[in-house]
Design an enzyme around this catalytic site. Structure first.
Site, PDB file in Angstrom:
ATOM      1  CG  ASN A  71      38.994  31.082  36.763  1.00  0.00           C
ATOM      2  OD1 ASN A  71      39.089  29.991  36.201  1.00  0.00           O
ATOM      3  ND2 ASN A  71      38.062  31.982  36.447  1.00  0.00           N
TER       4      ASN A  71
ATOM      5  CE  LYS B   5      39.306  33.963  33.679  1.00  0.00           C
ATOM      6  NZ  LYS B   5      38.729  35.213  33.279  1.00  0.00           N
TER       7      LYS B   5
ATOM      8  CD  GLU C 264      35.573  34.110  31.722  1.00  0.00           C
ATOM      9  OE1 GLU C 264      36.070  32.984  31.905  1.00  0.00           O
ATOM     10  OE2 GLU C 264      36.209  35.170  31.907  1.00  0.00           O
TER      11      GLU C 264
ATOM     12  N   GLY D 150      39.807  40.339  32.938  1.00  0.00           N
ATOM     13  CA  GLY D 150      40.670  40.175  31.769  1.00  0.00           C
ATOM     14  C   GLY D 150      40.860  41.439  30.955  1.00  0.00           C
TER      15      GLY D 150
ATOM     16  CB  SER E 244      42.261  43.539  35.986  1.00  0.00           C
ATOM     17  OG  SER E 244      41.658  43.270  34.723  1.00  0.00           O
TER      18      SER E 244
ATOM     19  CG  HIS F 105      33.918  32.821  36.168  1.00  0.00           C
ATOM     20  ND1 HIS F 105      33.889  33.442  34.945  1.00  0.00           N
ATOM     21  CD2 HIS F 105      35.008  33.303  36.817  1.00  0.00           C
ATOM     22  CE1 HIS F 105      34.923  34.273  34.861  1.00  0.00           C
ATOM     23  NE2 HIS F 105      35.614  34.205  35.981  1.00  0.00           N
TER      24      HIS F 105
ATOM     25  CD  GLU G  48      35.945  36.847  39.367  1.00  0.00           C
ATOM     26  OE1 GLU G  48      37.160  36.812  39.531  1.00  0.00           O
ATOM     27  OE2 GLU G  48      35.342  36.179  38.516  1.00  0.00           O
TER      28      GLU G  48
HETATM   29  P1  PGA Z   1      41.325  38.198  35.486  1.00  0.00           P
HETATM   30  O1  PGA Z   1      40.149  37.112  35.681  1.00  0.00           O
HETATM   31  O2  PGA Z   1      42.171  38.162  36.734  1.00  0.00           O
HETATM   32  O3  PGA Z   1      42.060  37.756  34.275  1.00  0.00           O
HETATM   33  O4  PGA Z   1      40.653  39.533  35.317  1.00  0.00           O
HETATM   34  C1  PGA Z   1      39.509  36.923  36.902  1.00  0.00           C
HETATM   35  C2  PGA Z   1      38.454  35.858  36.785  1.00  0.00           C
HETATM   36  O5  PGA Z   1      37.816  35.737  35.737  1.00  0.00           O
HETATM   37  O6  PGA Z   1      38.213  35.095  37.742  1.00  0.00           O
END
Ligand code: PGA
Length: 256
Positions: free
Chosen positions: A9, A11, A97, A173, A213, A95, A167
């Site tokens: 992903n 983003k 976000e 992140g 992460s 997601h 998640e």
């Molecule tokens: P990350 O993001 O691996 O940077 O923690 C995962 C995601 O948002 O799908």
């Protein structure tokens, strides 16, 4: 045995030029995507380029979001048919976000899941709790609610072509990945909710991923868990070598 799934992903990262540079590294790994599934979710603007860049590699791609309507007066939105036209097999939906920053509700996500199936796109649906919800003992309740909305009214066939990603929002992140035990427990919960509605045969086929992460150093332990079939990877998927290393480490050091 369910196939392992590695989803990137990106983003709101990567121009077309940066996407080209990413895929240039893949030519050195002809085994990538064989015996396991690799899905890349670039920004909309890079989707058209991806089709040409993957060449003969068995890599799939998809949109990071879409709107539920077929077309019309929805300025700024992208329709399912537009993703299909660009060769997308998948679409990432719900997601955190999208849910947290853009205020998508469980009902919005459910509508998009229906639209994806209508257009032959496989939705990858994200669920997960905030830090406050985890601290308050409400993590399971939150995911149960999100799963109930996501599964509402789907047919067996539609569920079988849907995947889920657990998640935890506090792990995205932040470098604070969930413990393998907690991730397994929550992925098992996701599968249990599918099983309760659609039975074990269907639930046994649905890929359930962990995200938050994930890095080359921690992927192998997640994939040893019974209900974790793969990973949705943000930050560590932006560099081709790190994404490839995650896949390699997950598969015991080499591509199948
Ligand atoms: P990350 O993001 O691996 O940077 O923690 C995962 C995601 O948002 O799908």
């Amino acid at each position: 045995m369910r196939e392992k799934v590695f989803a990137a992903n990106w983003k709101m990262n990567k121009t077309v030029a940066e996407t080209e540079a990413f895929f240039q590294e893949f030519v050195n790994y002809p085994g990538v995507g064989r015996g396991h599934q690799v899905i890349v979710f670039p920004p909309f603007t890079a989707l058209a380029a991806v089709r040409g860049l993957v060449g003969g590699l068995p890599i799939h791609w998809g949109g990071q979001n879409m709107y539920s309507k077929d077309n019309g007066a929805f300025t700024g939105e992208v329709a399912p048919g537009m993703l299909k036209e660009l060769g997308c097999a998948f679409v990432l939906l719900g997601h955190s976000e999208r849910r947290e920053i853009f205020k998508e509700s469980d009902a919005d996500v459910r509508e998009k899941i229906g639209a994806a199936h209508k257009h032959g796109l496989k939705p990858m649906v994200c669920v997960g709790e905030t830090l406050d919800e985890r601290k308050g003992g409400q993590a399971r309740e939150k995911v149960v609610r999100q799963m109930a909305a996501a599964l509402d009214g789907l047919t067996d066939t539609q569920v079988a072509s849907t995947s889920f990603a657990y998640e935890p929002i506090w792990a995205i992140g932040t470098g604070l990945n969930a413990s393998t035990g907690d991730a397994q427990e929550m992925c098992a919960l996701v599968r249990e909710r599918i099983e309760m509605k659609f039975g074990g045969a269907v639930a046994g086929k649905v890929p359930v991923l962990y995200g938050g992460s994930v890095k080359p150093e921690n992927i192998a332990d997640y994939l040893k868990q019974a209900d974790i079939d793969g990973a949705l990877i943000g930050g560590a998927s932006l560099k081709a070598d790190s994404f490839l290393q995650i896949i390699k480490n997950a598969l015991g050091g080499k591509f199948a």
